[in-house]
Design a protein around this motif. Structure first.
Motif, PDB file in Angstrom:
ATOM      1  N   CYS A 193      -3.316  -1.078  -3.059  1.00  0.00           N
ATOM      2  CA  CYS A 193      -2.372  -0.319  -3.891  1.00  0.00           C
ATOM      3  C   CYS A 193      -2.160  -0.973  -5.264  1.00  0.00           C
ATOM      4  CB  CYS A 193      -1.033  -0.145  -3.165  1.00  0.00           C
ATOM      5  SG  CYS A 193      -0.151  -1.690  -2.889  1.00  0.00           S
ATOM      6  N   CYS A 236       2.168  -0.976   0.735  1.00  0.00           N
ATOM      7  CA  CYS A 236       1.402   0.191   1.167  1.00  0.00           C
ATOM      8  C   CYS A 236       1.081   0.151   2.658  1.00  0.00           C
ATOM      9  CB  CYS A 236       0.113   0.335   0.349  1.00  0.00           C
ATOM     10  SG  CYS A 236      -1.079  -0.983   0.638  1.00  0.00           S
ATOM     11  N   CYS A 289       0.120  -5.360   3.862  1.00  0.00           N
ATOM     12  CA  CYS A 289       0.814  -5.291   2.575  1.00  0.00           C
ATOM     13  C   CYS A 289       2.196  -4.680   2.795  1.00  0.00           C
ATOM     14  CB  CYS A 289       0.003  -4.432   1.598  1.00  0.00           C
ATOM     15  SG  CYS A 289       0.909  -3.989   0.113  1.00  0.00           S
ATOM     16  N   CYS A 303      -2.159  -6.469  -4.570  1.00  0.00           N
ATOM     17  CA  CYS A 303      -2.764  -5.962  -3.344  1.00  0.00           C
ATOM     18  C   CYS A 303      -4.086  -5.280  -3.677  1.00  0.00           C
ATOM     19  CB  CYS A 303      -1.807  -4.966  -2.676  1.00  0.00           C
ATOM     20  SG  CYS A 303      -2.552  -3.986  -1.364  1.00  0.00           S
TER      21      CYS A 303
END
Ligand SMILES: [Zn+2]
Length: 255
Positions: free
Chosen positions: A67, A42, A39, A64
């Motif tokens: 996060c 994060c 991601c 995501c």
């Protein structure tokens, strides 16, 4: 639907997923092989079941898993478009070397288009090896000719270089980047010199329509340069799919 067509769609989506990695990492000069997908917000690694082209984006509703921040719509778009292009090329060329080569060429155009939209650059690491790959392909493919490809590189590189130099001399500012010149040379290497002319015609036509539309929409004092790479790529795709019938139509028209 034919099973092979379905496979070409799945293959295209998978490659599209890889193209997303290229789009994000090539402008930053990072490796496109390692590390695995993560991601961008994060940094958590993305597991395979969250990395299925288009499907995972829909299942995760564009967020995501860790996060919960939103994932760019670029990901499913690039995957979907690459899947469709793969299918169209497969329908056109069948299970052949032509399909493989033109799909690789098309994939490079997709990466160039998105990077040019984001950063207004066309990376040399794609266009320069692309010129070499196109020349090599013209030597391998029985349907293509090396002379035609070489003329394509000269015409593609030469004509835009001339336009860019003239523009700079007339308006005392850079209008077309050197990246566009190398991209059109790459298009010439893969598709030959006639396709270069078609590409210039279509890309300037579509480019001016979009340019005027953007200017009307954003106001008269719109001064941002609109990247030309996406239009060149689109023009090249039209030349790839419709070039031969168009040239034939034009020639019979002038009898
Ligand atoms: Zn995250």
């Amino acid at each position: 639907m034919d099973m092979l067509n379905v496979i070409s769609v799945l293959f295209g989506a998978m490659i599209g997923s890889f193209l997303n990695v290229c789009i994000c990492r090539i402008p930053e000069g990072k490796s496109i092989v390692t590390p695995g997908s993560h991601c961008p917000q994060c940094g958590k690694a993305i597991r395979w079941y969250d990395n299925l082209p288009v499907i995972s984006f829909l299942l995760l509703r564009g967020r995501c898993r860790h996060c919960r921040r939103s994932i760019s719509v670029q990901y499913p778009l690039v995957e979907g478009i690459t899947a469709i292009l793969s299918l169209l090329l497969f329908i056109r060329f069948g299970p052949s070397l032509r399909y493989v080569i033109y799909f690789a060429f098309t994939a490079a155009l997709v990466v160039i288009t998105v990077i040019d939209l984001y950063h207004q650059i066309i990376p040399d690491v794609i266009s320069l090896p692309g010129i070499g790959a196109g020349l090599l392909a013209s030597w391998i493919l029985p349907e293509a000719s090396v002379v035609n490809a070489l003329l394509g590189v000269l015409l593609g590189g030469g004509s835009l270089f001339l336009v860019a130099t003239l523009y700079e001399w007339l308006f005392k500012r850079e209008g077309m980047g050197g990246g566009d010149v190398k991209l059109l040379a790459m298009i010439g290497a893969f598709l030959g010199w006639k396709a270069v002319i078609l590409t210039i015609l279509f890309s300037s036509l579509i480019g001016s329509i979009v340019g005027v539309a953007v200017m009307l929409w954003k106001g008269r004092d719109f001064k941002y340069a609109i990247p030309f790479g996406p239009f060149l790529s689109l023009g090249a795709l039209i030349a790839l799919f419709y070039g031969e019938p168009l040239i034939f139509w034009y020639l019979t028209l002038n009898r």
